[in-house]
Design an enzyme around this catalytic site. Structure first.
Site, PDB file in Angstrom:
ATOM      1  N   HIS A 159       0.690  -1.241  -0.043  1.00 51.75           N
ATOM      2  CA  HIS A 159       0.042   0.233   0.031  1.00 51.75           C
ATOM      3  C   HIS A 159       0.875   1.176  -0.003  1.00 51.75           C
ATOM      4  O   HIS A 159       0.256   2.339   0.356  1.00 51.75           O
ATOM      5  CB  HIS A 159      -1.005  -0.072   1.163  1.00 51.75           C
ATOM      6  CG  HIS A 159      -1.862  -1.362   1.282  1.00 51.75           C
ATOM      7  ND1 HIS A 159      -2.633  -1.543   0.658  1.00 51.75           N
ATOM      8  CD2 HIS A 159      -1.668  -2.184   2.487  1.00 51.75           C
ATOM      9  CE1 HIS A 159      -3.143  -2.782   0.738  1.00 51.75           C
ATOM     10  NE2 HIS A 159      -2.754  -3.110   2.008  1.00 51.75           N
ATOM     11  N   HIS A 169      -7.283  -4.461  -0.723  1.00 54.76           N
ATOM     12  CA  HIS A 169      -6.745  -5.882  -1.007  1.00 54.76           C
ATOM     13  C   HIS A 169      -7.360  -6.567  -2.174  1.00 54.76           C
ATOM     14  O   HIS A 169      -7.012  -7.681  -2.302  1.00 54.76           O
ATOM     15  CB  HIS A 169      -6.726  -6.729   0.210  1.00 54.76           C
ATOM     16  CG  HIS A 169      -6.172  -6.261   1.371  1.00 54.76           C
ATOM     17  ND1 HIS A 169      -6.856  -5.541   2.261  1.00 54.76           N
ATOM     18  CD2 HIS A 169      -5.066  -5.866   1.954  1.00 54.76           C
ATOM     19  CE1 HIS A 169      -6.500  -4.934   3.540  1.00 54.76           C
ATOM     20  NE2 HIS A 169      -5.108  -5.003   3.241  1.00 54.76           N
TER      21      HIS A 169
END
Lengths: 333, 333
Positions: free
Chosen positions: A57, A219
């Site tokens: 991320h 995700h």
């Protein structure tokens, strides 16, 4: 799978080595357990902020370690929660005697592990509080989460709580501020493509040539619905209206708008989205007084974007403007 | 083609509208002709810097307009040179009486059009000089260029010349500094995927599932060779060694290393590349004293990276550290 990596197993470590080489003036990296922390930690008398979560991320969270933001970040493997020993090491290392706030995105693994780390740190005599970020209005109770997921609001919270701590506020005040941010921030995202987790070697999900996923998680976990591709303005409406509604924004209020890239979407497209978000807020009589546009909480190379809106008051506006000096966010220094 | 746009024809304009809404404190946008310029232009007595080029490379150049960097940027359509009337309008608007430096990437269209604009501005009594950036060591005389192409070195040059102008240097001194940067900066890139120009609607080129293009241009124009995918360190060696050789770097010298995303490559991978570049420089006894890692000169959503190395001296180090406040690059303010 084509990626600029040497091996699946060494990806996170080698990336952190490069990160430390680039930003050694601001951060240090401990490799066992893996923790990114302020080069000048611990700061005596300052409340310390620790966050963490799966890698993939970036720049979140390691890129937000530095003056006016986080004191430490615990990176897990790609899309995998860090372990309690990472979080405990981080907590012990950055505590300057004024206590530590854990900033936790609402994913079951993260919540559980931060909880265990907090217990361990408290046993060692460290004051610990926690705030759980759950700003994603798209879905409740998904693959990784009970309740809502924590997404883009986390970036804004880390900036604001970091500024509050830097001002010298005590642990209760920093924690209150952080909880206030959670209550006033909402997000939703869209995916145009999947991403490929290195260890899996193939895309997390399949999306048709002319299909998008509304309400995607960071995700690649499922969102609200799959629909045929639409124009940017229509897609932006689908993300923004639920955010405005859920926040209960009314005429005359002030907000910060954050348009985030999921990783693979060009900046020029983010500004097309930003344009439309601000048009919708104009129509609602809401004033956009601060903004952030760019890739700050990503999902590897996924194409898509998320819209985050934060209700601002005088204090949060001042804290947003306060100096920050981290690898990924910097002003006033 | 899935992109966050409303229409091919309105993409650049709508993106600029969003850009102006997000950064109206720093920049203004004129829409006919299309120019991004400093909100506080013209700055009386300061040498002004004007750059420009096709869109699709954001944040370059519009994101670099502001204090300590560019005074104006002229965005063309995607991967298309801006027109002389844009450049002339920009030059006239930002000239504060001390003259204007044109920063031109070496593509035939850009060079020709900036040349025409300079002639027009000179007729109007404005002093104009130009510097042509040609830092890409990959190929000579390609699809868009005679000689070498201008790539990542442009970003660094805009920062350094911008700082020099902000200090109050005259046009000759700013131009000299810029030419010195061109002489001391080199780049090379690799593509893992193509990108899709909105108006074309399909990928610019085809690249096999396990193939990469070494020495790619920022418009997807051909590089040196296509080879099977390799580990990040091997690919990085292929980019970095020619750059080090061409610069003639020797032991004890100091450099800035800039690892750039072509748009779709995650930050975590850029740091794997950065790690290897700095290892190679360590081996050569060259000191890396400054760095820049991120997407600064992109090719839409192309996956890949480029490596730029700039030889530093005392003056360029000081100019790099000088305050800058633009939408995409900011420190010290």
């Amino acid at each position: 799978m084509k990626k600029l990596i040497n091996s699946v197993d060494e990806f996170v470590r080698e990336s952190l080595e490069g990160f430390e080489r680039a930003h050694g003036d601001l951060v240090k990296v401990n490799y066992d357990p893996v923790v990114v922390y302020r080069a000048d930690a611990p700061r005596q008398g300052k409340v310390a902020l620790v966050s963490g979560g799966g890698s993939g991320h970036e720049p979140m969270h390691g890129g937000f370690v530095g003056r006016g933001m986080l004191d430490a970040a615990c990176p897990g493997e790609v899309f995998t929660s860090p372990t309690p020993d990472q979080m405990e090491w981080a907590t012990r290392t950055v505590d300057g005697g004024a206590g530590v706030l854990h900033i936790v995105k609402n994913y079951s693994g993260d919540v559980m592990n931060f909880d265990m780390a907090a217990d361990l740190a408290k046993e060692a005599g460290i004051q610990v509080t926690a705030v759980v970020v759950d700003d994603d209005v798209a879905v409740k109770d998904s693959l990784y989460t009970q309740g809502r997921r924590g997404v883009g609001g986390t970036v804004l919270l880390e900036k604001l709580a970091g500024a509050k701590a830097e001002e010298g506020a005590d642990l209760a005040a920093v924690t209150d501020l952080a909880r206030g941010v959670v209550a006033n921030v909402r997000s939703m995202g869209v995916a145009l493509t999947s991403c490929t987790v290195p260890a899996a070697g193939q895309p997390t999900f399949e999306l048709g040539e002319d299909e998008v996923e509304i309400g995607i998680g960071i995700h690649g976990e499922p969102g609200r619905e799959r629909i045929p591709m639409e124009a940017a303005d229509q897609l932006t409406d689908r993300l923004t209206r639920p955010v405005i509604d859920d926040l209960g924004l009314t005429q005359g209020e002030r907000v910060l708008v954050f348009v985030n890239s999921m990783g693979g979407t060009p900046l020029a497209e983010l500004y097309v989205v930003y344009r439309r978000v601000t048009q919708l807020l104009d129509q609602a009589g809401v004033q956009v007084t601060r903004s952030l546009v760019g890739p700050y909480i990503t999902s590897l190379e996924m194409q898509g974007a998320s819209v985050t809106i934060l209700r601002l008051d005088e204090e949060t506006t001042r804290l947003w403007d306060a100096p920050v000096h981290t690898p990924a966010l910097r002003w006033g220094t």
